[in-house]
Write a protein that holds these residues in place. Sequence first.
Motif, PDB file in Angstrom:
ATOM      1  N   ASP A 107      42.318  12.383  44.888  1.00  0.00           N
ATOM      2  CA  ASP A 107      42.112  13.652  44.259  1.00  0.00           C
ATOM      3  C   ASP A 107      40.558  14.180  44.318  1.00  0.00           C
ATOM      4  OD1 ASP A 107      42.097  15.744  42.532  1.00  0.00           O
ATOM      5  OD2 ASP A 107      43.562  15.092  41.123  1.00  0.00           O
ATOM      6  N   PRO A 108      40.084  15.296  44.540  1.00  0.00           N
ATOM      7  CA  PRO A 108      38.853  15.848  44.740  1.00  0.00           C
ATOM      8  C   PRO A 108      38.436  15.984  43.551  1.00  0.00           C
ATOM      9  CG  PRO A 108      40.442  17.503  45.527  1.00  0.00           C
ATOM     10  CD  PRO A 108      41.220  16.216  45.455  1.00  0.00           C
ATOM     11  N   ASP A 109      39.244  16.420  42.555  1.00  0.00           N
ATOM     12  CA  ASP A 109      38.978  16.951  41.066  1.00  0.00           C
ATOM     13  C   ASP A 109      38.178  15.642  40.382  1.00  0.00           C
ATOM     14  OD1 ASP A 109      39.703  19.564  41.346  1.00  0.00           O
ATOM     15  OD2 ASP A 109      41.647  19.147  40.798  1.00  0.00           O
ATOM     16  N   GLN A 110      38.874  14.453  40.655  1.00  0.00           N
ATOM     17  CA  GLN A 110      38.220  13.200  40.065  1.00  0.00           C
ATOM     18  C   GLN A 110      36.849  13.103  40.329  1.00  0.00           C
ATOM     19  OE1 GLN A 110      38.096  10.743  37.246  1.00  0.00           O
ATOM     20  NE2 GLN A 110      40.124  11.097  38.051  1.00  0.00           N
ATOM     21  N   ALA A 111      36.457  13.296  41.659  1.00  0.00           N
ATOM     22  CA  ALA A 111      34.804  13.116  42.082  1.00  0.00           C
ATOM     23  C   ALA A 111      34.085  14.434  41.262  1.00  0.00           C
ATOM     24  CB  ALA A 111      34.780  13.167  43.622  1.00  0.00           C
ATOM     25  N   VAL A 112      34.668  15.583  41.225  1.00  0.00           N
ATOM     26  CA  VAL A 112      33.833  16.934  40.608  1.00  0.00           C
ATOM     27  C   VAL A 112      33.648  16.316  39.073  1.00  0.00           C
ATOM     28  CG1 VAL A 112      34.077  19.034  40.155  1.00  0.00           C
ATOM     29  CG2 VAL A 112      34.826  18.316  42.334  1.00  0.00           C
ATOM     30  N   LEU A 113      34.634  16.040  38.286  1.00  0.00           N
ATOM     31  CA  LEU A 113      34.583  15.537  36.920  1.00  0.00           C
ATOM     32  C   LEU A 113      33.705  14.424  36.865  1.00  0.00           C
ATOM     33  CD1 LEU A 113      38.225  15.714  36.007  1.00  0.00           C
ATOM     34  CD2 LEU A 113      36.547  17.170  34.915  1.00  0.00           C
ATOM     35  N   ALA A 114      33.687  13.379  37.628  1.00  0.00           N
ATOM     36  CA  ALA A 114      32.633  12.212  37.594  1.00  0.00           C
ATOM     37  C   ALA A 114      31.180  12.651  37.646  1.00  0.00           C
ATOM     38  CB  ALA A 114      33.035  11.084  38.614  1.00  0.00           C
ATOM     39  N   ALA A 115      30.963  13.753  38.644  1.00  0.00           N
ATOM     40  CA  ALA A 115      29.646  14.009  39.158  1.00  0.00           C
ATOM     41  C   ALA A 115      29.189  15.090  38.117  1.00  0.00           C
ATOM     42  CB  ALA A 115      29.838  14.785  40.413  1.00  0.00           C
ATOM     43  N   LEU A 116      29.959  16.021  37.530  1.00  0.00           N
ATOM     44  CA  LEU A 116      29.362  17.030  36.791  1.00  0.00           C
ATOM     45  C   LEU A 116      29.607  17.028  34.811  1.00  0.00           C
ATOM     46  CD1 LEU A 116      30.588  20.245  38.602  1.00  0.00           C
ATOM     47  CD2 LEU A 116      28.601  18.879  38.793  1.00  0.00           C
ATOM     48  N   ALA A 117      30.467  15.795  34.919  1.00  0.00           N
ATOM     49  CA  ALA A 117      30.625  15.600  33.339  1.00  0.00           C
ATOM     50  C   ALA A 117      30.358  14.109  32.886  1.00  0.00           C
ATOM     51  CB  ALA A 117      31.990  15.814  33.028  1.00  0.00           C
ATOM     52  N   ASN A 118      31.011  13.297  33.376  1.00  0.00           N
ATOM     53  CA  ASN A 118      30.964  11.601  32.940  1.00  0.00           C
ATOM     54  C   ASN A 118      31.555  10.843  33.836  1.00  0.00           C
ATOM     55  OD1 ASN A 118      32.540  13.278  30.422  1.00  0.00           O
ATOM     56  ND2 ASN A 118      33.716  11.501  31.523  1.00  0.00           N
ATOM     57  N   PRO A 119      31.118   9.776  34.181  1.00  0.00           N
ATOM     58  CA  PRO A 119      31.854   8.692  35.049  1.00  0.00           C
ATOM     59  C   PRO A 119      33.336   8.551  34.405  1.00  0.00           C
ATOM     60  CG  PRO A 119      29.816   7.817  34.859  1.00  0.00           C
ATOM     61  CD  PRO A 119      29.927   9.074  33.762  1.00  0.00           C
ATOM     62  N   ALA A 120      34.172   8.211  35.292  1.00  0.00           N
ATOM     63  CA  ALA A 120      35.718   7.654  34.731  1.00  0.00           C
ATOM     64  C   ALA A 120      35.832   6.304  34.551  1.00  0.00           C
ATOM     65  CB  ALA A 120      36.521   8.222  35.795  1.00  0.00           C
TER      66      ALA A 120
END
Length: 331
Positions: free
Chosen positions: A45-58
């Motif tokens: 899922d590409p959104d997972q990488a985006v959230l990790a990069a721009l917000a916080n690690p999963a």
Amino acid sequence: MSLLIIASDSPGAGKTATTLAMAQISNENGVSASAFKPFALTDNDPDQAVLAALANPAPDGWPIQIADSGPTRDDIAAAAHPLSIAAAGDNPVIVEIPSEIDAGGLAELADAWDASVLIVAAYRRDLRASDLSEWQSALGDRFAGVLVNGLTRYLGTEANDNLIPSLEEAGMPLVGIIPEDRFMLSLSVEEIRAGLNGRYVIDEGDLNAPIEWFQVGGMSLDPGELRFGLYDNNAIVVRGDRPDIQMSALNSSVSCLVLTGGIEPIEYITYEAGEEEVPVMVVDTDTDSTMSALNEVTTSARMNSAAKVARFAELLGTHARDLPGLLSAAS
């Protein structure tokens, strides 16, 4: 646990943008917020990488891959513990949920996590409260409202006359209506090349630069420099055998040239483009077919940069109501 779920009635409505922007707004207001997407239907899922990069690690093991029918009770329980840790001290946690999860599944999630739910709906001319009523009915008191995203320019009166009254009549809270924004719809030079299956002749300059406008390089009564200089962050689509128009574009500080017909530019154009650090790509299709293809390519625009997060946060701040209150109400 202060938890707000961001869901939608369709893919591409703006869940990731809303999740990231609301977290940024909270952080800017001095309240530390986290943003996650615990579930995905695929393992890439590409959104997972985006959230990790721009917000916080999963957390490790996220996203939890779920079936098309939605998460199981074990999936929901597995995600609950990391979310409770992130929400320690009543810090807001904003959770994006795949749009494939239906209203009933979403209600089960909200109950299990003691969360409120914001529905993000993509604007369309026939959108009415009845299209969203299943979410309101299923969620009950956990339904925080609707955020309508992507209101097309010049349709504000129509939304005021039709959409808003239908929401009010249904008692459906409207958090805001976000207008369509060129920057949010922008693609990078490289995303355009990949989408058109083009090849670089000149790959100088910033290949990640956002492209907001596309202009066709054709004959015009106005000077090319004037016409091509009307917009910033623009790409010029022009036949590969028109060096006169290509040169006018290069004199206008354009961001990118897309040469059609599979024709390589003459040496003088490649030299000038290299000097100006303007990327030049060649595509095999003709100009008309290339513009048609760009209509499809632009639908793949994603929330993938800090600049887009900042822009959507600005749009939310202008067009949405009481976002800090929405987050605090989730606790």
